[in-house]
Design an enzyme around this catalytic site. Structure first.
Site, PDB file in Angstrom:
ATOM      1  N   ARG A 128      13.357 -21.232  51.394  1.00  8.71           N
ATOM      2  CA  ARG A 128      14.217 -22.067  50.559  1.00  8.71           C
ATOM      3  C   ARG A 128      13.776 -23.521  50.693  1.00  8.71           C
ATOM      4  O   ARG A 128      13.514 -24.006  51.800  1.00  8.71           O
ATOM      5  CB  ARG A 128      15.691 -21.922  50.961  1.00  8.71           C
ATOM      6  CG  ARG A 128      16.321 -20.601  50.512  1.00  8.71           C
ATOM      7  CD  ARG A 128      16.433 -20.540  48.999  1.00  8.71           C
ATOM      8  NE  ARG A 128      17.036 -19.311  48.496  1.00  8.71           N
ATOM      9  CZ  ARG A 128      16.356 -18.267  48.072  1.00  8.71           C
ATOM     10  NH1 ARG A 128      15.030 -18.267  48.126  1.00  8.71           N
ATOM     11  NH2 ARG A 128      16.973 -17.200  47.596  1.00  8.71           N
ATOM     12  N   GLU A 160      14.731 -27.999  42.610  1.00  6.15           N
ATOM     13  CA  GLU A 160      14.013 -27.258  41.563  1.00  6.15           C
ATOM     14  C   GLU A 160      14.847 -27.245  40.277  1.00  6.15           C
ATOM     15  O   GLU A 160      16.065 -27.142  40.326  1.00  6.15           O
ATOM     16  CB  GLU A 160      13.779 -25.811  42.024  1.00  6.15           C
ATOM     17  CG  GLU A 160      12.857 -25.676  43.214  1.00  6.15           C
ATOM     18  CD  GLU A 160      12.705 -24.208  43.647  1.00  6.15           C
ATOM     19  OE1 GLU A 160      13.154 -23.295  42.914  1.00  6.15           O
ATOM     20  OE2 GLU A 160      12.144 -23.973  44.727  1.00  6.15           O
ATOM     21  N   HIS A 182       7.935 -21.401  42.930  1.00  6.06           N
ATOM     22  CA  HIS A 182       8.943 -20.444  43.406  1.00  6.06           C
ATOM     23  C   HIS A 182       8.656 -19.046  42.853  1.00  6.06           C
ATOM     24  O   HIS A 182       9.530 -18.403  42.268  1.00  6.06           O
ATOM     25  CB  HIS A 182      10.355 -20.903  43.029  1.00  6.06           C
ATOM     26  CG  HIS A 182      11.434 -20.269  43.868  1.00  6.06           C
ATOM     27  ND1 HIS A 182      12.642 -20.862  44.089  1.00  6.06           N
ATOM     28  CD2 HIS A 182      11.493 -19.074  44.533  1.00  6.06           C
ATOM     29  CE1 HIS A 182      13.399 -20.092  44.850  1.00  6.06           C
ATOM     30  NE2 HIS A 182      12.708 -19.000  45.140  1.00  6.06           N
TER      31      HIS A 182
END
Length: 379
Positions: free
Chosen positions: A208, A237, A254
């Site tokens: 994360r 993000e 990601h």
């Protein structure tokens, strides 16, 4: 039933149309207006699920086809009797593939063999435990940090984070985002720890983004330039820090867990969870929705150096540099946030290491053990 399903979820019709009418909407664009006549909401990681989205809607079930749940207000769901399911472990193999591909690429660039490094794995849940097992299977020295597990299981085999920072050449982060409490993980790798990282250390974050202090990492990379960062997850993000992005040796949007196999496992797990919620049997199996790989087998006839053989097989299936280059192109032409999301929305087909059957002939048979340890299928 009417189901709203994130447009990026594969096999949505196969997995959910048996329950009712499926409407597909991009995950970041789902609003309360979409849910006025919706019974079930199926998302991935980009849709915040909370009171602001769900209040006043008829939604009675929420499923996320992802391992992470920090985008879900689970307390709100429980308080309002809304069923919930996630897909823990669905993409763990894909993330382990990503990490190994990344470490092999950085070792090639640096000219320092991966087998000479000591790796610290921070967080040993579904993903971290697989990364640990693969690296140890390859004979690489690994130290692990997981305070919640150490508390439950005893401290044997676990080390403190500061010990890993002090003694490891590579740090791989695989922790969930926990914002409060004794085991909070936000900025777990904080400015103080980043400041004392050993020169030539490598930081890989495929957990994360908020678990790393991005500003402090950017400062160390910019001012000293003596460590390497490979980042798949980021703070804020998709509007990520452009300065940190430019300093990262490998920067990806990601997608560490974005294998087709992992996504389909996630879809299938939520299919079964929704079926259970409705009191119906889930009829699908992974083989019903997963196609055969484009590259099913590869034959080696000579005993390559182990890292060369691993890189060759890894890149035949998945090369992390492709995703780095794609983000660079998209961000350059569309802007950082739009390019980040565009890469995710148009992500190319990717399979997992285990889908490649490596055939070994003659002297190449000595590679069987490391190739199996890395995750490939070896007869």
């Amino acid at each position: 039933m009417h189901l709203i399903v994130d447009a990026n979820i594969p096999a949505a019709d196969a997995c959910f149309s048996a329950f009712g009418r499926v409407t597909r909407v991009p995950g970041r664009e789902i609003t309360r207006a979409h849910l006025r006549n919706t019974d079930a909401l199926i998302v991935r990681s980009v849709t915040p699920i909370n009171e602001a989205l769900l209040a006043g809607t008829p939604v009675r079930f929420v499923g996320t086809c992802t391992i992470g749940t920090d985008h879900i207000d689970r307390d709100y769901l429980a308080a309002h009797g809304i069923g919930f399911a996630s897909a823990p472990g669905c993409n763990a193999e894909a993330v382990a593939d990503y990490v190994l591909s990344t470490l092999l690429t950085l070792a090639e660039r640096d000219g320092r063999p991966l087998f000479e490094r000591r790796v610290g794995v921070i967080g040993t849940g579904n993903v971290g435990s697989r990364v640990q097992a693969r690296l140890e299977g390859l004979g690489i020295e690994v130290a692990v940090c997981d305070p919640p597990r150490a508390e439950r299981e005893g401290s044997a085999g676990f080390a403190g984070l500061d010990t890993l920072v002090e003694c490891c050449d590579v740090l791989c982060l695989h922790t969930p985002l926990v914002k409060e409490g004794r085991h909070a993980t936000r900025h777990l790798l904080d400015a103080a720890r980043i400041a004392v990282l050993k020169p030539y250390s490598v930081v890989v974050n495929a957990g994360r983004g908020d678990c790393v202090d991005g500003q402090a990492l950017c400062q160390r990379l910019t001012e000293q330039g003596d460590i390497t960062a490979a980042l798949d997850v980021w703070e804020n993000e998709p509007d990520i820090d452009a300065a940190l992005y430019r300093q990262a040796a490998l920067a990806t949007p990601h997608i560490a867990g974005y294998s087709l196999d992992g996504k389909l496992r996630g879809s299938l797990m939520i299919h079964h969870a929704l079926a259970e919620h409705l009191g119906k049997p889930g009829a699908l199996a992974l083989g019903d929705i997963c196609p055969p790989p484009a590259l099913a087998s590869l034959t080696l006839t000579d005993a390559l150096p182990v890292e060369d053989a691993l890189r060759l097989c890894a890149r035949a299936v998945y090369d992390t540099r492709r995703d780095h280059d794609a983000l660079q192109r998209r961000a350059g032409s569309e802007g950082m946030a739009a390019g980040f999301d565009a890469c995710r929305a148009a992500y190319p087909l990717r399979r997992e290491f285990a889908t490649l059957d490596v055939q070994l002939q003659g002297e190449a048979r000595v590679l069987a053990v490391p190739l199996r340890a890395a995750g490939f299928t070896v007869a």
